[in-house]
Design a protein around this motif. Structure first.
Motif, PDB file in Angstrom:
ATOM      1  N   TYR A   4       0.827  -1.212   0.000  1.00 51.84           N
ATOM      2  CA  TYR A   4       0.000   0.000   0.000  1.00 51.84           C
ATOM      3  C   TYR A   4       0.862   1.264   0.000  1.00 51.84           C
ATOM      4  CZ  TYR A   4      -3.001   3.587   2.154  1.00 51.84           C
ATOM      5  OH  TYR A   4      -3.669   4.740   2.455  1.00 51.84           O
ATOM      6  N   PHE A  54      -4.396  -4.037   2.189  1.00 49.62           N
ATOM      7  CA  PHE A  54      -4.920  -2.687   1.940  1.00 49.62           C
ATOM      8  C   PHE A  54      -5.722  -2.306   3.192  1.00 49.62           C
ATOM      9  CE2 PHE A  54      -7.654   0.616   0.330  1.00 49.62           C
ATOM     10  CZ  PHE A  54      -6.866   1.265  -0.606  1.00 49.62           C
ATOM     11  N   GLN A  80      -8.808  -5.609  -4.798  1.00 49.62           N
ATOM     12  CA  GLN A  80      -7.906  -5.905  -3.684  1.00 49.62           C
ATOM     13  C   GLN A  80      -8.250  -7.288  -3.143  1.00 49.62           C
ATOM     14  OE1 GLN A  80      -5.273  -4.435  -2.235  1.00 49.62           O
ATOM     15  NE2 GLN A  80      -5.283  -2.907  -3.903  1.00 49.62           N
TER      16      GLN A  80
END
Lengths: 942, 355
Positions: free
Chosen positions: B217, B305, B288
């Motif tokens: 991330y 994430f 994701q």
């Protein structure tokens, strides 16, 4: 004998006689609750007393009766004392005069050293004060006291060697928002203090001398039945024990204290030093703010200071506007500075502060003296002040100066969003060239070889990055020492203690741990000597440290929560709230809804009712608050709970952002009206607890004839009373005291016209002292509590009728008509001319008044009087002082002020100049249009 | 008394003051307790102030590098998700004229779990958990979650309310936004974007570059260069933490911009932004993914994430949050609940499982 009251009387006589002999020798009182009877015995005497009523003369067993009465005081549930007593003793009301109880307790006081209750509450409630006080710590107050002991455990631990009265006073001063019963209890300061001492297990012997051990055990056992109270008491006791242990150990080590309390290092010197911080707004643009520590530590020094700080507004130098009373009691505060504050005066200013506060603020409440201030730029975009003005290589700073700063190497101009000073930015490279060092020194900054002392591990509170740090009592601060040059040894010292030589760690930092720091201020200093090029140089460094006791968390306060709330007045009464006289402002996350409720509480703090005032999005300005409050008050909330409430609480609930409670106090009068909700109807009831020798009277004034009283029988009012028709003013009085209530009765309405009241005033010019009488009646109606549907509108009609009659009496009936006509008119110039023509003064005088009305409007009252007097003298005869008198009469009438003999004198003076009086009235009415409407007018009912 | 001590003793002394288990090192519990203590007297403040303060007092004790700062930022997030810290936007508190987004310390509050235990949330200035010792001894701590279980026959809510804690309903605490598919969600954001006037100043801005192929991330944040399309971005503001925004770029030029949180909204800027990014990724065909493993009658979920705080709270209530290992966040939930939570993650946050 155990089965006869005679036997119990004798046993108690012997018991209390023995106790009195011991207590008298020590100057200590005896309490009726210290009877030493177990629960079975208490049940037995209750049965015997009930059976004896109507059979035997109660006076024979007076001692048994006061023990019984004290037991009712210990047990009663916060409802009316007599309600509980008479429910448990059904025949008492018919067979025994309540005043007998006062006589018997008086005898107990004289014969057995029984405590005589004192204080305002005891003088108001002259009978029930005895049994309740003699219950020592009634059940319903135990939890409240345990909570207070827990909340103030650190402060109380230090006071255990003090006079009990001082402890009681301290608790009383900290309990402004407590339920009324608990505040009444704390009025007996000495007793409250002794109970605290006994409960905290301090000085066991002294406690035994004050409270019979078996009684104390009973109270503690009852108190521990509630989980929270048990936990609170345990923590409070532990805090006291820890403090005493520490005091003892210091004493053994041979310190100089006197053994009553541990020595503290300048403990009476609360930390209030303001700090300046800059915040980066944009590249090269900084905004300064002041961080102001809460003044609660000062308030803790004395009840008077606490009261002053709670009730007085303040200003912050550098920031415009007055801040609400109690602002710095809520917690630490911050304020953006529009101009740089002077360093020779405290940054927080109060009007006429007490000398002690003034002194503390003068010594510690000023910003650092100028003419320069250095700020170190942190990674969080804040620049914090470096008190020692020492710069270090590789760091960035902002330098603020009262004078212009010459440009030099490494200096960049920056904008400071405050007037009165200049600022530059300083970015220092990791290694400083000689010319930079010289330039920095020329600016008044320290630079070069230095020692850095900083907290290590456990962060300090208020650490300014260089010279000041604060920890809490019981914490052992660790520090790190570093030098930016080669040295052999550090010489470290705490306050005036011995110097400790610490070998340098070959350039690596040294860690130090400080232990056994007492509450107060300390200075930790370091000195190093080094040889540079054959010359011996010295460098010193120090940090000032403050050790303070933890601040207790108080539920319902806003410190650090997402809501910032201010109220005006800071300590409003429940009745002020109900009349719309409380202003509130709430700041917080924009648009977040908050729910605002008023909770009505009984004497023990139990919730009688909760009324939702409003649900509003943040921020709530005083204007949005006023509108919401006015709308709430129009809705006619539940009058039963409002009248019955001993106090209230305004609750502002922002859910996760926190909630806040503003206590709404009320003095519960010995004589008071209650709104009783029966099965089929609602009715009034008069509660009479005054029971003094002055007789009680009651009257009722209907809306329709608001100055004509109907006599009521107070005895009958103890049952249900339903005022006739639309209702009116109910008033009960004895001696100088009175309790008034305007009640608007709920009715089944046949037509809209029945909603309206049309009051007719009977008092006229033929009566004796008519103006005084009308004025007094107006005051009675105006100051009364209000309940019931449409009460505001109906009261307004009554007040208007009184006003009209007063105007007619003072200015004449014809004038009253003309004035009413004018007030209904559009108030144009012609309307005004019409009114001035009715003054009776020469037309030219009236013409000038009408013409110059705008000019008069803009003048302050004192100037208006002078100008008006000069003008009047050109046209009419003006007796001495008559102009000022005419204006004073106008103000009295407009504002509905109480009547005094002074107004009688004014009216006598003005008898010979009626045209002057009327002309002044013109100005009063006309100017009223343009003057700002007083805030209260829009805020609520009135 | 002054004593020369080692760095291990410095940690040991601090741990004792923070009421932690004895030790001479800094574990996540140490940093969480330190952050709570700092929040008690620094808040309202920006997260950077809390981090700077920890850095200052640990300069010679731990390695201060980007990983350390990231760890602290992550733990502040943990405290926000746990409810101890509140991130409030558009707040007027410093001064009537100044609005900002700041971290606040939540007032002492509790939420009753269906099991009867109470989550303890919030802190006081000088006391991270203002409970009498008798109750304090019963508090169980797991990362940032503090719970207390009722004794037999004990009315725990009544007891906590008596002490002054406020009760927040579980429903209110777990409240989440309405269900929307990724296209609808992003469409409504783009519609808002279309109405905004053009903004061009990209000084100090960073964008979350979804065009980069990386699972990490943090590596997706960069300065805008020549990107075209809609991106999440962060930009500095005068007071408080950096703003979360959503902007449309054309060859690196900012064409339109909206700031989060949206006016009147109750969600944090980052919570809205992360959901938007999850929608962007899903619509770009690269949703994701989380890792799911079955172990010891629990389904373990590892995320790469960040989850919005409302989702994090939910998983923490249904199951429990664990220390992440090789991922950004980690939870475990009873196997029986796993399917429902997977559906929640798919329907509300457009996640896919690695299974």
């Amino acid at each position: 004998l155990a089965d006869t009251l005679d036997g119990w009387q004798k046993r108690l006589e012997a018991h209390f006689a023995a106790m009195a002999a011991t207590r008298r020798a020590k100057g200590l009182p005896v309490f009726a609750i210290e009877h030493g009877l177990d629960s079975t015995e208490r049940i037995t005497i209750a049965k015997l007393l009930n059976r004896s009523l109507g059979v035997e003369a109660p006076g024979q067993y007076w001692l048994v009766w006061i023990v019984y009465a004290a037991e009712q005081g210990y047990d009663y549930d916060g409802d009316e004392y007599w309600t509980t007593f008479e429910r448990r003793t059904p025949e008492w009301r018919h067979l025994v005069d309540r005043r007998s109880l006062r006589r018997w307790f008086g005898r107990f006081h004289e014969k057995y050293a029984g405590l005589k209750p004192t204080g305002p509450w005891a003088s108001w409630f002259s009978i029930i004060a005895w049994p309740i006080t003699h219950a020592l710590l009634p059940r319903d107050l135990q939890s409240q006291l345990a909570r207070s002991l827990y909340q103030w455990r650190y402060q109380l631990a230090k006071m255990l060697g003090d006079d009990p009265g001082k402890i009681g006073r301290f608790l009383a001063s900290m309990s402004d928002d407590a339920p009324s019963r608990f505040r009444n209890f704390l009025e007996q300061e000495e007793i409250a203090g002794r109970i605290v001492l006994a409960l905290l297990g301090n000085r066991a012997e002294a406690a035994e001398q004050f409270v019979l051990p078996v009684t104390l055990e009973r109270i503690v056992a009852d108190l521990q039945k509630a989980n929270a109270a048990r936990a609170w008491l345990r923590d409070a006791r532990q805090a006291a024990e820890r403090f005493q242990l520490r005091g003892t150990s210091r004493h053994i080590q041979g310190t100089t204290d006197n053994g009553t309390a541990p020595r503290t290092a300048a403990a009476s010197h609360p930390y209030i030093r303001p700090a300046l911080t800059l915040r980066r707004m944009a590249p090269g643009v900084w905004n300064p703010w002041a961080e102001l520590p809460t003044l609660r530590p000062i308030a803790d020094l004395s009840p008077d200071l606490s009261t002053f700080l709670r009730r007085t507004r303040c200003t912050v130098a550098g920031s415009p506007g007055l801040l609400p009373a109690g602002w710095l009691m809520l917690g630490d505060q911050r304020r953006v500075l529009g101009f740089w504050p002077p360093s020779d005066r405290p940054i927080v200013q109060f009007s006429e502060p007490p000398p002690m506060l003034e002194q503390l603020l003068r010594v510690d409440g000023c910003i650092t003296p100028g003419p320069i201030w250095l700020f170190r730029v942190g990674t969080d975009g804040l620049a914090r002040e470096v008190i020692g003005r020492m710069v270090r290589p590789g760091q960035s700073y902002v330098l603020v100066s009262e004078t212009a700063i010459a440009h030099g190497p490494g200096l960049t101009p920056v904008t400071l969003m405050a007037t009165g000073v200049n600022a530059v930015g300083i970015d220092l490279p990791p290694h400083l060239p000689e010319d930079t060092i010289l330039a920095l020194r020329a600016l008044g900054l320290g630079v070069g070889q230095s020692i850095r002392i900083a907290p290590a591990g456990l962060e300090a509170r208020r650490w300014d990055g260089e010279g000041f740090a604060e920890w809490m009592e019981g914490e052992n601060p660790c520090l790190t020492l570093e030098a930016d040059h080669s040295i052999e040894t550090y010489a470290v010292r705490l306050d005036g203690g011995p110097t400790l030589q610490v070998p340098a760690n070959g350039g690596s930092p040294i860690f130090l741990k400080l232990t056994d720091l007492e509450v107060g201020r300390h200075t930790f200093s370091v000195e190093v000597r080094s040889q540079i090029g054959g010359a011996s140089t010295a460098a010193t460094g120090y940090i000032a440290m403050a050790i303070r006791p933890p601040q207790p968390w108080i539920a319902g306060t806003t410190s650090h929560s997402g809501l910032a709330i201010t109220a005006d007045p800071p300590e409003p009464s429940l009745d002020q709230f109900w009349k719309g006289e409380v202003s509130v402002q709430v700041l917080g996350p924009a648009h977040q809804p908050v729910r605002i409720c008023v909770e009505l509480l009984n004497a023990t703090g139990g919730v009688l009712a909760t009324e939702q005032v409003a649900s509003l999005p943040l921020p709530i300005t005083s204007e949005t608050w006023s509108r919401a409050l006015a709308a709430f008050l129009k809705k006619e909330p539940d009058p039963w709970a409002y009248l019955s409430a001993a106090s209230g609480r305004l609750v502002i609930d922002g859910e996760a952002s926190g909630s806040w409670r503003l206590p709404l106090q009320r003095d519960v009068a010995p004589v008071r009206w209650l709104w009783h909700r029966g099965a089929n109807r609602t009715a009034l009831r008069l509660v009479d607890d005054h029971e003094g020798d002055e007789p009680l009277f009651a009257q009722f004034f209907p809306f329709a004839q608001p100055d004509i009283p109907l006599a009521l029988n107070p005895k009958e009012l103890e049952g249900d009373f339903c005022p006739n028709g639309q209702g009116g003013l109910c008033i009960a009085y004895y001696g100088e005291k009175s309790e008034a209530l305007v009640v608007s009765m709920p009715q089944t309405i046949g037509s809209l016209s029945e909603l309206i009241v049309e009051p007719k005033i009977g008092i006229n010019g033929a009566a004796e002292n008519p103006v005084e009488k009308l004025s007094t009646m107006l005051g009675l109606w105006k100051d009364a509590k209000l309940v019931g549907p449409l009460v505001t509108q109906r009261l307004d009609a009554v007040l208007s009728a009184f006003q009209h009659s007063l105007v007619a009496l003072v200015y004449g009936s014809d004038w009253a008509i003309a004035e009413a006509r004018y007030l209904r008119s559009p108030k144009a110039q012609n309307d005004l001319k019409g009114l001035t023509a009715r003054t009776g003064a020469p037309p030219a005088f009236g013409f000038v008044i009408a013409r110059d009305i705008e000019k008069f409007r803009s003048m302050p009252l004192s100037k208006r009087i002078v100008e008006f007097d000069a003008l009047a003298r050109r046209y009419i005869r003006v007796p001495r002082d008559a102009t000022a008198s005419a204006f004073e009469v106008c103000t009295w009438l407009t504002q509905g002020r109480p009547w005094t003999e002074r107004f009688a004198v004014h009216l006598r003076i003005l008898q010979t100049a009626p045209e002057l009086l009327r002309a002044a009235r013109v100005l009063s009415i006309a100017t009223a249009i343009a003057e700002p409407i007083p805030a209260q007018v829009e805020k609520g009912r009135r | 008394m002054i004593t020369v001590v080692s760095s291990a003793t410095v940690f040991g002394t601090a741990r004792a003051a923070l009421h932690l288990a004895p030790g001479n090192n800094a574990d996540p519990a140490y940093w969480i307790a330190s952050l709570r203590r700092l929040a008690g007297y620094h808040c309202p403040c920006s997260p950077r102030t809390l981090i700077a303060s920890i850095v200052e007092s640990h300069r010679n004790l731990v390695v201060i590098d980007e990983t350390f700062i990231e760890q602290l930022e992550g733990l502040i997030e943990v405290l926000v998700a746990a409810g101890d810290l509140l991130e409030l936007s558009d707040v007027t508190t410093l001064d009537e004229t100044v609005k900002a987004t700041w971290l606040f310390a939540a007032p002492p509050t509790f939420v009753v779990h269906p099991s009867g235990a109470a989550f303890l949330i919030g802190l006081a200035s000088d006391d991270p958990l203002p409970l009498p010792a008798e109750l304090l001894e019963r508090v169980a701590t797991r990362r940032a979650i503090r719970t207390i279980a009722p004794l037999v026959g004990e009315d725990l809510p009544l007891l906590l309310e008596g002490i002054g804690f406020r009760q927040l309903s579980l429903e209110s605490w777990l409240k989440h936004p309405k269900k929307e598919d990724a296209a609808t969600h992003l469409g409504s954001m783009d519609a808002r974007l279309g109405h905004r006037s053009q903004a061009t100043d990209t000084t100090d801005m960073r964008i979350l570059d979804w065009t980069l192929e990386t699972r990490r991330y943090r590596d997706r944040w960069r300065a805008p260069l020549r990107q075209t399309g809609s991106f999440l971005l962060r930009r500095p503001q005068a007071y408080g933490a950096d703003l979360w925004s959503y902007g449309r770029f054309n060859v690196g030029q900012l064409e339109a911009l909206i700031d989060f949180p949206l006016p009147g909204g109750r969600w944090r800027g980052c919570d809205i932004a992360w959901r938007v990014q999850l929608a962007i990724d899903a619509l770009a065909g690269r949703p994701q993914r989380y890792r799911k493993q079955l172990r010891d009658e629990f389904a373990h979920f590892d995320f790469f994430f960040p989850l919005p705080s409302w989702a994090r709270r939910r998983l923490g209530v249904v199951g429990e949050e664990l220390s992440p290992e090789g991922c950004l966040m980690s939870f475990r939930v009873p196997v029986s609940e796993a399917q429902a939570e997977q559906a929640f993650l798919r329907d509300y946050l457009y996640f896919e499982s690695d299974e």
